[in-house]
Design a protein around this motif. Structure first.
Motif, PDB file in Angstrom:
ATOM      1  N   ALA A 101     -29.736 -46.935  -7.221  1.00 36.86           N
ATOM      2  CA  ALA A 101     -28.761 -46.770  -8.304  1.00 36.86           C
ATOM      3  C   ALA A 101     -28.265 -45.330  -8.377  1.00 36.86           C
ATOM      4  CB  ALA A 101     -29.365 -47.195  -9.641  1.00 36.86           C
ATOM      5  N   ARG A 102     -29.166 -44.386  -8.221  1.00 36.34           N
ATOM      6  CA  ARG A 102     -28.749 -42.970  -8.261  1.00 36.34           C
ATOM      7  C   ARG A 102     -27.855 -42.629  -7.080  1.00 36.34           C
ATOM      8  NH1 ARG A 102     -34.086 -42.456 -10.320  1.00 36.34           N
ATOM      9  NH2 ARG A 102     -34.873 -41.995  -8.250  1.00 36.34           N
ATOM     10  N   GLU A 103     -28.152 -43.199  -5.914  1.00 32.29           N
ATOM     11  CA  GLU A 103     -27.297 -42.981  -4.731  1.00 32.29           C
ATOM     12  C   GLU A 103     -25.883 -43.481  -5.005  1.00 32.29           C
ATOM     13  OE1 GLU A 103     -25.997 -42.249  -0.761  1.00 32.29           O
ATOM     14  OE2 GLU A 103     -27.949 -41.689  -1.563  1.00 32.29           O
ATOM     15  N   LEU A 104     -25.771 -44.651  -5.595  1.00 34.55           N
ATOM     16  CA  LEU A 104     -24.457 -45.206  -5.911  1.00 34.55           C
ATOM     17  C   LEU A 104     -23.774 -44.405  -7.014  1.00 34.55           C
ATOM     18  CD1 LEU A 104     -25.407 -48.978  -5.751  1.00 34.55           C
ATOM     19  CD2 LEU A 104     -23.961 -47.735  -4.122  1.00 34.55           C
ATOM     20  N   ALA A 105     -24.537 -43.972  -7.998  1.00 32.77           N
ATOM     21  CA  ALA A 105     -23.964 -43.207  -9.113  1.00 32.77           C
ATOM     22  C   ALA A 105     -23.376 -41.878  -8.642  1.00 32.77           C
ATOM     23  CB  ALA A 105     -25.013 -42.965 -10.186  1.00 32.77           C
ATOM     24  N   MET A 106     -23.953 -41.293  -7.608  1.00 42.63           N
ATOM     25  CA  MET A 106     -23.425 -40.034  -7.072  1.00 42.63           C
ATOM     26  C   MET A 106     -22.073 -40.235  -6.393  1.00 42.63           C
ATOM     27  SD  MET A 106     -26.765 -37.964  -5.619  1.00 42.63           S
ATOM     28  CE  MET A 106     -26.616 -38.745  -4.043  1.00 42.63           C
ATOM     29  N   ARG A 107     -21.797 -41.434  -5.919  1.00 41.29           N
ATOM     30  CA  ARG A 107     -20.594 -41.708  -5.141  1.00 41.29           C
ATOM     31  C   ARG A 107     -19.429 -42.203  -5.985  1.00 41.29           C
ATOM     32  NH1 ARG A 107     -21.121 -42.686   0.324  1.00 41.29           N
ATOM     33  NH2 ARG A 107     -19.617 -44.362   0.200  1.00 41.29           N
ATOM     34  N   PHE A 108     -19.690 -42.655  -7.222  1.00 35.58           N
ATOM     35  CA  PHE A 108     -18.653 -43.304  -8.004  1.00 35.58           C
ATOM     36  C   PHE A 108     -18.494 -42.683  -9.379  1.00 35.58           C
ATOM     37  CE2 PHE A 108     -20.012 -46.548  -4.998  1.00 35.58           C
ATOM     38  CZ  PHE A 108     -18.795 -46.992  -4.510  1.00 35.58           C
ATOM     39  N   PHE A 115     -18.421 -51.210 -12.672  1.00 33.91           N
ATOM     40  CA  PHE A 115     -18.159 -52.368 -11.828  1.00 33.91           C
ATOM     41  C   PHE A 115     -19.411 -52.749 -11.025  1.00 33.91           C
ATOM     42  CE2 PHE A 115     -16.465 -54.150  -7.766  1.00 33.91           C
ATOM     43  CZ  PHE A 115     -16.084 -55.373  -8.281  1.00 33.91           C
ATOM     44  N   LEU A 116     -20.061 -51.770 -10.427  1.00 27.47           N
ATOM     45  CA  LEU A 116     -21.274 -52.050  -9.668  1.00 27.47           C
ATOM     46  C   LEU A 116     -22.362 -52.640 -10.565  1.00 27.47           C
ATOM     47  CD1 LEU A 116     -21.406 -48.868  -7.432  1.00 27.47           C
ATOM     48  CD2 LEU A 116     -20.921 -51.206  -6.687  1.00 27.47           C
ATOM     49  N   TYR A 117     -22.473 -52.100 -11.765  1.00 31.83           N
ATOM     50  CA  TYR A 117     -23.471 -52.600 -12.716  1.00 31.83           C
ATOM     51  C   TYR A 117     -23.170 -54.052 -13.086  1.00 31.83           C
ATOM     52  CZ  TYR A 117     -26.791 -52.276 -16.643  1.00 31.83           C
ATOM     53  OH  TYR A 117     -27.845 -52.459 -17.505  1.00 31.83           O
ATOM     54  N   SER A 118     -21.890 -54.396 -13.187  1.00 29.23           N
ATOM     55  CA  SER A 118     -21.540 -55.786 -13.496  1.00 29.23           C
ATOM     56  C   SER A 118     -21.946 -56.716 -12.357  1.00 29.23           C
ATOM     57  CB  SER A 118     -20.047 -55.926 -13.795  1.00 29.23           C
ATOM     58  OG  SER A 118     -19.268 -55.781 -12.629  1.00 29.23           O
ATOM     59  N   LEU A 168      -9.981 -49.744 -10.814  1.00 32.74           N
ATOM     60  CA  LEU A 168     -11.018 -49.635  -9.792  1.00 32.74           C
ATOM     61  C   LEU A 168     -10.522 -48.857  -8.577  1.00 32.74           C
ATOM     62  CD1 LEU A 168     -12.521 -53.200 -10.117  1.00 32.74           C
ATOM     63  CD2 LEU A 168     -13.546 -51.047 -10.875  1.00 32.74           C
ATOM     64  N   ARG A 169      -9.283 -49.090  -8.161  1.00 36.42           N
ATOM     65  CA  ARG A 169      -8.717 -48.319  -7.051  1.00 36.42           C
ATOM     66  C   ARG A 169      -8.676 -46.836  -7.408  1.00 36.42           C
ATOM     67  NH1 ARG A 169      -4.782 -52.253  -6.761  1.00 36.42           N
ATOM     68  NH2 ARG A 169      -5.312 -53.794  -5.221  1.00 36.42           N
ATOM     69  N   LYS A 170      -8.212 -46.548  -8.622  1.00 31.81           N
ATOM     70  CA  LYS A 170      -8.122 -45.157  -9.086  1.00 31.81           C
ATOM     71  C   LYS A 170      -9.512 -44.512  -9.123  1.00 31.81           C
ATOM     72  CE  LYS A 170      -6.309 -42.378 -12.866  1.00 31.81           C
ATOM     73  NZ  LYS A 170      -5.705 -42.393 -14.181  1.00 31.81           N
TER      74      LYS A 170
END
Length: 182
Positions: A101-108, A115-118, A168-170
């Motif tokens: 989750a932290r890896e993904l949070a750093m990227r988005f 969106f990922l959490y959903s 999401l694109r933005k």
């Protein structure tokens, strides 16, 4: 004549030098992008696996939800194999969901993380309910994504925010994930 030849050589060098520098940089950038995409796929599939295995049992419906995601994402066969293999490994070995989750949070951005959490919630809900272990993990993952208890409470109450494709694109959500937007 020597002056004209010298001017042509200097002009050619001026014109070619940017390409001589830009082409290797472009290849390095492509390589870095592939590595970054691989990291994203590992973190994404690992997080889904950790949530699916939170209660000690990965249900068929949870596997089907993840397979549905992977089939819609437009991944290459190698990328799918990477995700499937990582999902199996991460779910069996009970890998750390927080690191993923932290890896993904750093990227988005916040929108991308929402969106990922959903998507994670949908996997947790695939078997029809969220048990106490999944609930606990989802609450902690919300904190890993940088959300307060309010975002977790929205999802728990079934009031997840609806995000548009434009938002999401933005936010920089990869095109592979855009296929999962309803």
């Amino acid at each position: 004549m020597n002056m004209i030849v010298a001017i042509i050589i200097v002009w050619a060098l001026v014109m070619l030098l940017p390409f001589a520098v830009a082409i290797p940089m472009m290849f390095r950038a492509r390589t870095a992008l592939k590595i970054a995409d691989g990291r994203f796929l590992l973190a994404f599939s690992g997080l889904l696996a950790a949530v699916a295995a939170a209660n000690g049992v990965v249900e068929e419906t949870e596997i089907a939800a993840v397979e549905g995601y992977l089939s819609k994402m437009g991944l290459t066969p190698a990328e799918k194999a990477l995700c499937y293999g990582n999902f199996i490994l991460a779910s069996r070995e009970k890998r750390d969901a927080h690191a993923y989750a932290r890896e993904l949070a750093m990227r988005f951005s916040r929108t991308g993380c929402t969106f990922l959490y959903s998507l994670v919630w949908k996997v947790a809900m695939a078997d029809g309910s969220i048990d106490k272990d999944e609930d606990w993990l989802l609450k902690e993952i919300a904190a890993d994504f940088g959300f307060g208890n309010d975002v977790y409470a929205w999802f728990k109450a079934g009031e997840a925010p609806v995000l548009s494709r434009a938002e999401l694109r933005k936010a920089g959500v990869p095109s592979s994930l855009m296929h999962l937007v309803k």
